[in-house]
Design a protein around this motif. Structure first.
Motif, PDB file in Angstrom:
ATOM      1  N   UNK A 348       2.736 -10.938  -3.710  1.00  0.00           N
ATOM      2  CA  UNK A 348       4.335 -10.417  -3.052  1.00  0.00           C
ATOM      3  C   UNK A 348       5.017  -8.763  -3.484  1.00  0.00           C
ATOM      4  N   UNK A 349       5.149  -8.925  -4.884  1.00  0.00           N
ATOM      5  CA  UNK A 349       5.301  -7.729  -5.023  1.00  0.00           C
ATOM      6  C   UNK A 349       4.362  -5.989  -5.415  1.00  0.00           C
ATOM      7  N   UNK A 350       3.193  -6.999  -5.834  1.00  0.00           N
ATOM      8  CA  UNK A 350       1.815  -6.097  -6.173  1.00  0.00           C
ATOM      9  C   UNK A 350       1.719  -5.646  -4.325  1.00  0.00           C
ATOM     10  N   UNK A 351       1.918  -6.617  -3.402  1.00  0.00           N
ATOM     11  CA  UNK A 351       1.253  -6.219  -2.667  1.00  0.00           C
ATOM     12  C   UNK A 351       1.954  -4.909  -1.654  1.00  0.00           C
ATOM     13  N   UNK A 352       3.459  -5.375  -1.588  1.00  0.00           N
ATOM     14  CA  UNK A 352       4.558  -4.247  -1.292  1.00  0.00           C
ATOM     15  C   UNK A 352       4.123  -2.788  -1.745  1.00  0.00           C
ATOM     16  N   UNK A 353       3.614  -3.323  -3.480  1.00  0.00           N
ATOM     17  CA  UNK A 353       3.904  -1.843  -4.432  1.00  0.00           C
ATOM     18  C   UNK A 353       2.085  -0.916  -3.759  1.00  0.00           C
ATOM     19  N   UNK A 354       1.358  -1.834  -3.370  1.00  0.00           N
ATOM     20  CA  UNK A 354      -0.117  -0.959  -3.112  1.00  0.00           C
ATOM     21  C   UNK A 354      -0.239  -0.070  -1.726  1.00  0.00           C
ATOM     22  N   UNK A 355      -1.073   0.496  -1.248  1.00  0.00           N
ATOM     23  CA  UNK A 355      -1.123   1.090  -0.218  1.00  0.00           C
ATOM     24  C   UNK A 355      -0.954   0.174   1.069  1.00  0.00           C
ATOM     25  N   UNK A 356      -2.376  -0.625   1.582  1.00  0.00           N
ATOM     26  CA  UNK A 356      -2.692  -1.362   2.069  1.00  0.00           C
ATOM     27  C   UNK A 356      -3.719  -0.915   2.328  1.00  0.00           C
ATOM     28  N   UNK A 357      -3.893  -1.224   4.336  1.00  0.00           N
ATOM     29  CA  UNK A 357      -5.027  -0.463   4.631  1.00  0.00           C
ATOM     30  C   UNK A 357      -4.210   0.393   5.462  1.00  0.00           C
TER      31      UNK A 357
END
Length: 544
Positions: A348-357
Motif C-alpha cells: 500500500x505504501x508503494x502504491x501511494x508513492x507511485x503515480x498510478x494512472x
C-alpha cells in the motif's frame, strides 16, 4: 536436469540445460530433492494414519510444498532448502510418535534419507536422485510415463487443496491419496494396469478437491453472477493482483479500503469480479488489467503500481518492474519482496508513492461470472433453445494459455464457431478471445466465462445437469471439449474428465511429452482422446 512437466518443454521432449519457464538446473535439482523428501514423509504419514496419528501440519505442508514445484511458481533456491529441512523434521517427528506406540513398523530407505548440509551438496543430491528415479523407471517407458503423469497430476491436486484448506475446506481422503501416491512412485511391483487405475483415482480425488475449493469460494463469497468488468484504466493509484487466491485478494481489499487505491485483477483473478460479496463489499475492486501470464513482462512494465503474485504463473521478472513485485505463499523468486503474512502495508505504501494512472482509459469491458448457478438458473431457456434448434451445439474451449506457437488455433476456432453455437470457457486460455463480442442467442450470451481452471468443476456440473434434463448420457450431449494445456493443474483436470468417462476430448496445442505413444494409444482407444488438428477440420468433426 531433465524436466518434462509443462507444454513448453524444449523440443517437445524435456528441458535439459535450463527450464523454458526460467527454472535453473539448481532449482530443478532442489525441487526433485524436495519431492524425494515428500515421498519419504508420505510413507511415514501413511503408517501414522493407520495407527490413528494424524498430522495436519504434515498434510498441509505436503500440499503447499508440492504446489511450490508446479511450473512458474517458485524459483528461489533458499526457499526449497527450508522446505527440505522442514519435510525431514516433520517426517522424523511422526516417526518418533509412531515409535512411542510400541508398534513395530518397517520403513524403506526412503523414509531414512538425510539431506546434506550445504546448498551445493543438496543440489548434487537432487541431481543424483533424479538420475536414479529416471534410470530405475526406464525399463518400462509406459509405466514411467504413468508415474510422471501421476506426479504432475498430484501437483495440480496440491495447488487446489492448498487453496481449499485456506478457506476451511479439507478432506483427509485427499491428503491420504497424496501421501499414498507419492510413496508409491519408487515402487517397481505395480503393474501397468494398476498405474492406469491410480491415474484415474487421481482424477476422482481431483474432482473432490475442486468440489472442496468450489465450496470454499462460494460459501465465503457467494455464487458468481454475470458481471461486467472494466478493462480500461481509471485515473488514480492502483495495485495489481495476479494468480488464483481469492482469500489473499480479499485481505488486500480489506486493507486498501478508503485509501483511494483501485485494485485491478490480472490473469486468473478475473473471475473474482463475479463473486457478489467481493464486488458489493469492496467497490474499489475496479477492473481487470492485462491478459494471460506469458504477456506479463510487457504488461507489468507498463502498470503504474505494485504487483502482488499470489500463485502461478510467475515469469522471471525484468528490472523494469521487479522492485514492484511482491510474492505470497509458495510463490518466490530470488530478490523479490516476499510477504510472510497477509500484511500489505508495504504494498500500500508503494502504491501511494507511485503515480498510478494519470488519466481514464477508453471504456472497454468484458463479462465474467457464468459459473454453474448462473448458467443453470436459465437452464430452462437453454433447453428450450436447444429443442427449438436455436442452439445447435456447445463448445467448451478452455485450459491454459502459453507462449509457444500453435495457440492461435483456439482464437481462430472460437471465431469460426457458427452463430447458432455457444462457447463456454475457463482458465487463462480464454485470454486469446475473452474480449470478443460474439453476441447472443435469444438473450443467452454466445461466449460465457465459467471462471478459473478449478471452475472446471462448475463446467462439469453444468454438463451433468443438462444431460439429466435431456435424459441422456453426458457424451450424448451436443457438447465438445477443446482443451489447451500448459501446466500440471491441466493434467489433474484431464484425468478428472477421463475418470468421469468423458469421450472425444481434443487436446493441444501439442501432446504432453511425458505421455508415451502406448499410453496415448490406450487413452485414444478407451476415451477417443485426440490431438487438435485445424479449426476447420475439428469444427466439421464436432458438428458432424
Amino acid at each position: 536436469m531433465f524436466c518434462s512437466q509443462c507444454e513448453q518443454t524444449a523440443r517437445g521432449q524435456g528441458c535439459e540445460q535450463w527450464g523454458a519457464c526460467g527454472k535453473s538446473p539448481e532449482v530443478d535439482a532442489l525441487q526433485d530433492l524436495l519431492t524425494h523428501c515428500l515421498r519419504g514423509l508420505g510413507e511415514v504419514a501413511l503408517a501414522a494414519h493407520q495407527l490413528g496419528i494424524r498430522s495436519r501440519e504434515a498434510d498441509v505442508f505436503s500440499c503447499e510444498t508440492l504446489f511450490s514445484t508446479l511450473t512458474n511458481v517458485n524459483f528461489d533456491p533458499e526457499c526449497f532448502v527450508q522446505y527440505i529441512q522442514r519435510a525431514i523434521a516433520l517426517r522424523d517427528d511422526l516417526k518418533a510418535k509412531i515409535q512411542l506406540t510400541g508398534t513395530p513398523v518397517e520403513f524403506t530407505a526412503l523414509s531414512s534419507f538425510q539431506p546434506a548440509d550445504t546448498l551445493e551438496a543438496l543440489v548434487q543430491q537432487g541431481k543424483d536422485i533424479e538420475f536414479e528415479f529416471i534410470s530405475s523407471s526406464a525399463k518400462n517407458v509406459d509405466i514411467f510415463s504413468l508415474k510422471l503423469t501421476i506426479l504432475y497430476g498430484l501437483k495440480g491436486i496440491a495447488a487446489y487443496a492448498y487453496h481449499a484448506q485456506e478457506l476451511g475446506q479439507e478432506d483427509d481422503r485427499v491428503y491420504n491419496f497424496c501421501h499414498e501416491a507419492l510413496a508409491a512412485l519408487g515402487r517397481q511391483d505395480i503393474s501397468l494396469d494398476e498405474w492406469v487405475n491410480m491415474a484415474l483415482k487421481l482424477g476422482e480425488i481431483n474432482l473432490r478437491v475442486m468440489e472442496l475449493l468450489d465450496a470454499g469460494n462460494t460459501s465465503t463469497y457467494g455464487h458468481p453472477v454475470p458481471t461486467s468488468v472494466p478493462l480500461n484504466a481509471k485515473q488514480g493509484k492502483a495495485i495489481l493482483i495476479s494468480g488464483h487466491d481469492l482469500k489473499h485478494l480479499e485481505e488486500l481489499l480489506k486493507q486498501t479500503e478508503n485509501t483511494g487505491i483501485s485494485i485491478y485483477t490480472h490473469g486468473e483473478m478475473l473471475p473474482a469480479h463475479g463473486y457478489p460479496r467481493l464486488k458489493q463489499q469492496y467497490p474499489h475492486l475496479y477492473g481487470h488489467y492485462g491478459t494471460a501470464w506469458q504477456n506479463q513482462v510487457r504488461e507489468f512494465a507498463q502498470f503504474p503500481g505494485p504487483i502482488v503474485m499470489t500463485t502461478n504463473c510467475l515469469m522471471p521478472p525484468h528490472d523494469a518492474y521487479s522492485n514492484r513485485v511482491f510474492t505470497l505463499g509458495p510463490v518466490g523468486w530470488p530478490g523479490l519482496k516476499h510477504l510472510e503474512t497477509d500484511d500489505y502495508t508495504s504494498v500500500i505504501q508503494q502504491a501511494l508513492e507511485l503515480p498510478g494512472f494519470t488519466a481514464d482509459g477508453e471504456p472497454r469491458q468484458v463479462l465474467t461470472g457464468f459459473a454453474r448457478n448462473a448458467v443453470l438458473s436459465v437452464a430452462g431457456e437453454v433447453i428450450e433453445a436447444v429443442k427449438r434448434g436455436d442452439i445447435r451445439h456447445f463448445f467448451l474451449v478452455g485450459g491454459c494459455d502459453g507462449a509457444k506457437s500453435g495457440r492461435s488455433y483456439y482464437s481462430e476456432f472460437v471465431e469460426k464457431v457458427p452463430q447458432d453455437c455457444v462457447v463456454l470457457t475457463l482458465a487463462c486460455g480464454k485470454f486469446r478471445f475473452f474480449d470478443k463480442d460474439l453476441g447472443d442467442i435469444g438473450g443467452i450470451p454466445r461466449l460465457m466465462d465459467v471462471g478459473q481452471c478449478n471452475d472446471a468443476y462448475s463446467a462439469i456440473q453444468i454438463a451433468l445437469a443438462l444431460a439429466n434434463a435431456f435424459n441422456v448420457d453426458v457424451n450424448q450431449l451436443p457438447l465438445s471439449m477443446i482443451l489447451s494445456w500448459y501446466e500440471q493443474k491441466a493434467v489433474s483436470i484431464l484425468l478428472t474428465l477421463l475418470y468421469l468417462g468423458i469421450q472425444d476430448i481434443r487436446l493441444g496445442p501439442t501432446l504432453p511429452a511425458f505421455i508415451s505413444p502406448n499410453v496415448f494409444k490406450l487413452l485414444s482407444e478407451k476415451y477417443n482422446l485426440k490431438p487438435i488438428t485445424t479449426p476447420d477440420q475439428d469444427l466439421a468433426a464436432c458438428l458432424g
